[in-house]
Design a protein around this motif. Sequence first.
Motif, PDB file in Angstrom:
ATOM      1  N   LEU A 122       0.808  -1.107   0.086  1.00 40.76           N
ATOM      2  CA  LEU A 122       0.099  -0.042   0.044  1.00 40.76           C
ATOM      3  C   LEU A 122       0.965   1.319   0.016  1.00 40.76           C
ATOM      4  O   LEU A 122       1.796   1.405   0.724  1.00 40.76           O
ATOM      5  CB  LEU A 122      -0.785  -0.198   1.281  1.00 40.76           C
ATOM      6  N   ILE A 123       0.567   2.147  -0.867  1.00 37.56           N
ATOM      7  CA  ILE A 123       1.141   3.565  -0.886  1.00 37.56           C
ATOM      8  C   ILE A 123      -0.017   4.471  -0.670  1.00 37.56           C
ATOM      9  O   ILE A 123      -0.672   4.808  -1.177  1.00 37.56           O
ATOM     10  CB  ILE A 123       1.918   3.640  -2.276  1.00 37.56           C
ATOM     11  N   GLN A 124       0.210   5.409   0.363  1.00 35.27           N
ATOM     12  CA  GLN A 124      -0.737   6.217   0.655  1.00 35.27           C
ATOM     13  C   GLN A 124      -0.112   7.892   0.804  1.00 35.27           C
ATOM     14  O   GLN A 124       0.927   7.881   1.316  1.00 35.27           O
ATOM     15  CB  GLN A 124      -1.321   5.969   2.338  1.00 35.27           C
ATOM     16  N   LEU A 125      -0.855   8.447  -0.006  1.00 29.71           N
ATOM     17  CA  LEU A 125      -0.425   9.890   0.168  1.00 29.71           C
ATOM     18  C   LEU A 125      -1.552  10.683   0.948  1.00 29.71           C
ATOM     19  O   LEU A 125      -2.729  10.680   0.640  1.00 29.71           O
ATOM     20  CB  LEU A 125      -0.350  10.543  -1.332  1.00 29.71           C
ATOM     21  N   MET A 126      -1.042  11.421   1.990  1.00 24.68           N
ATOM     22  CA  MET A 126      -2.013  12.095   2.829  1.00 24.68           C
ATOM     23  C   MET A 126      -3.120  11.194   3.375  1.00 24.68           C
ATOM     24  O   MET A 126      -4.402  11.383   3.235  1.00 24.68           O
ATOM     25  CB  MET A 126      -2.859  13.406   2.004  1.00 24.68           C
ATOM     26  N   GLY A 127      -2.818   9.778   3.700  1.00 20.86           N
ATOM     27  CA  GLY A 127      -3.528   8.952   4.244  1.00 20.86           C
ATOM     28  C   GLY A 127      -4.513   8.167   3.240  1.00 20.86           C
ATOM     29  O   GLY A 127      -5.486   7.541   3.787  1.00 20.86           O
ATOM     30  N   LYS A 128      -4.381   8.603   1.887  1.00 17.57           N
ATOM     31  CA  LYS A 128      -5.069   7.777   0.790  1.00 17.57           C
ATOM     32  C   LYS A 128      -4.254   7.235   0.054  1.00 17.57           C
ATOM     33  O   LYS A 128      -3.397   7.493  -0.545  1.00 17.57           O
ATOM     34  CB  LYS A 128      -6.285   9.029   0.388  1.00 17.57           C
TER      35      LYS A 128
END
Length: 256
Positions: free
Chosen positions: A59-65
């Motif tokens: 999983l890769i999350q940017l700003m929690g998304k």
Amino acid sequence: MPLLDLQNVSKTVDEKPIVNQVSFSVQKGKSIGLIGPNGAGKSTIVKLISGLEKPTNGLIQLMGKDVQQWSVKKLAQHTAVLTQEGLSPYPITVFDAVLMGRYPHLGFFQREGKKDFDLVEHVLETTGLTAFKDQMLDTLSGGERQRVAIAKAMVQQPQMLLLDEPTTFLDIGHQKNILNLVKDWQRRDGLTVLMVLHDLNLAAQFCDELILMNKGKVVDIGSSEQIIAKETLEQVYHANPEIIRHPKSNIPQILL
């Protein structure tokens, strides 16, 4: 919460692992250097973060998304990418090339307005490109085009800048110019930077933290003091470097 978070990310191509169980996080406002030998998986990590490729696992999350849940345009409002090739030498003016950075912020059929034009003028002045604004992009040198690419990214107003070998084809003067532009931008606006660099001396000078990769895996994460160490570099690069201190900053630097 970190701005960027990778959890057990893997990428396999034709049954060959390119990236293998990579985990790290990046806090807002930090400058992180991704280093390692050829084939370590550094550029693939940038492609995965920018949404150009999908991870096989993890999983890769940017700003929690999850970045895979962002639309391309929405992701471009928060993340800008600069590669070693920079901008292609199209026959357009420098002003118009930089103005393209506003595209992610425009609605359907919306044209650029005064606010956008004013922002471009301001960024051209900040990057020392005002004198070039009416010059055609295909008449510039590689170093000048790379500076235009930085200006275009600034106009995009991202929270995070991804740099994949931005200084590879540049002489030392242009290398310093480009990395100083990025450093000033980071300090001024709280920009978060993740940059892939082959030059370990530049990485030590311009990054707050280094992530050392080898054969698709993270070997170590830490400051330049921790990573630029004789034993670590011998293990990963199979070279026997001499490590000295920079005469002004006192950070570790490498001599072969």
